[in-house]
Design a protein around this motif. Sequence first.
Motif, PDB file in Angstrom:
ATOM      1  N   GLY A  64      99.523  11.044  11.680  1.00 18.84           N
ATOM      2  CA  GLY A  64      99.970  11.038  10.300  1.00 18.84           C
ATOM      3  C   GLY A  64      99.234   9.945   9.553  1.00 18.84           C
ATOM      4  O   GLY A  64      99.140   8.816  10.052  1.00 18.84           O
ATOM      5  N   VAL A  65      98.693  10.281   8.397  1.00 16.04           N
ATOM      6  CA  VAL A  65      97.968   9.281   7.614  1.00 16.04           C
ATOM      7  C   VAL A  65      98.839   8.827   6.448  1.00 16.04           C
ATOM      8  O   VAL A  65      99.394   9.641   5.712  1.00 16.04           O
ATOM      9  N   SER A  66      98.939   7.510   6.298  1.00 16.06           N
ATOM     10  CA  SER A  66      99.869   6.932   5.327  1.00 16.06           C
ATOM     11  C   SER A  66      99.355   6.956   3.895  1.00 16.06           C
ATOM     12  O   SER A  66     100.103   6.655   2.977  1.00 16.06           O
ATOM     13  N   ALA A  80      98.210   6.318  11.075  1.00 16.07           N
ATOM     14  CA  ALA A  80      96.991   5.608  10.668  1.00 16.07           C
ATOM     15  C   ALA A  80      97.147   5.146   9.220  1.00 16.07           C
ATOM     16  O   ALA A  80      97.535   5.928   8.356  1.00 16.07           O
ATOM     17  N   ASP A  81      96.840   3.886   8.996  1.00 20.77           N
ATOM     18  CA  ASP A  81      96.849   3.330   7.644  1.00 20.77           C
ATOM     19  C   ASP A  81      95.451   3.298   7.043  1.00 20.77           C
ATOM     20  O   ASP A  81      95.289   3.093   5.852  1.00 20.77           O
ATOM     21  N   ARG A  82      94.445   3.491   7.896  1.00 22.28           N
ATOM     22  CA  ARG A  82      93.041   3.520   7.461  1.00 22.28           C
ATOM     23  C   ARG A  82      92.320   4.632   8.236  1.00 22.28           C
ATOM     24  O   ARG A  82      92.631   4.888   9.398  1.00 22.28           O
ATOM     25  N   ALA A  83      91.338   5.233   7.610  1.00 22.14           N
ATOM     26  CA  ALA A  83      90.611   6.336   8.248  1.00 22.14           C
ATOM     27  C   ALA A  83      89.944   5.913   9.554  1.00 22.14           C
ATOM     28  O   ALA A  83      89.923   6.678  10.527  1.00 22.14           O
ATOM     29  N   ASP A  84      89.422   4.697   9.623  1.00 26.24           N
ATOM     30  CA  ASP A  84      88.723   4.275  10.839  1.00 26.24           C
ATOM     31  C   ASP A  84      89.660   4.151  12.041  1.00 26.24           C
ATOM     32  O   ASP A  84      89.201   4.178  13.180  1.00 26.24           O
ATOM     33  N   GLN A  85      90.949   4.055  11.824  1.00 23.89           N
ATOM     34  CA  GLN A  85      91.900   3.990  12.939  1.00 23.89           C
ATOM     35  C   GLN A  85      91.938   5.290  13.731  1.00 23.89           C
ATOM     36  O   GLN A  85      92.290   5.285  14.912  1.00 23.89           O
ATOM     37  N   ILE A  86      91.603   6.393  13.109  1.00 19.51           N
ATOM     38  CA  ILE A  86      91.670   7.692  13.775  1.00 19.51           C
ATOM     39  C   ILE A  86      90.755   7.732  14.999  1.00 19.51           C
ATOM     40  O   ILE A  86      91.054   8.386  15.995  1.00 19.51           O
ATOM     41  N   TRP A  87      89.661   6.981  14.950  1.00 20.39           N
ATOM     42  CA  TRP A  87      88.748   6.935  16.106  1.00 20.39           C
ATOM     43  C   TRP A  87      89.446   6.454  17.370  1.00 20.39           C
ATOM     44  O   TRP A  87      89.040   6.822  18.474  1.00 20.39           O
TER      45      TRP A  87
END
Length: 110
Positions: free
Chosen positions: A78-80, A98-105
């Motif tokens: 889930g993206v905040s 995830a609070d930032r797109a790069d966290q998805i990695w």
Amino acid sequence: MASNKYQTATDKLARHYFGPEVFRIILGQRKGIPAKPDPAIVYEILERTGYTPPETLYVGDSGVDMQTALRSGVESVGVSWGFRPREELVEYGAVHLADRADQIWEWIAP
């Protein structure tokens, strides 16, 4: 990409925001296909790409997305920064947040 927006709008938005090469399959709402959270659209994407649920990470910004992931047997993020509050993502079963797109990695296997 799986969206409840009509197919033409989904195509246009995906290409505008992500470019023509990011998604292998872009599917929106089409006649005869049930809307999310029904898992039909995810199953179609899996079938057309050859991926399996354990190989798939579903990224979404709403409770409907988290329900869709759960019903299709794929792991969810889930993206905040989307249209719904973080609490809704948790309530509807987000496996990761995830609070930032790069966290998805962090959740994508190398």
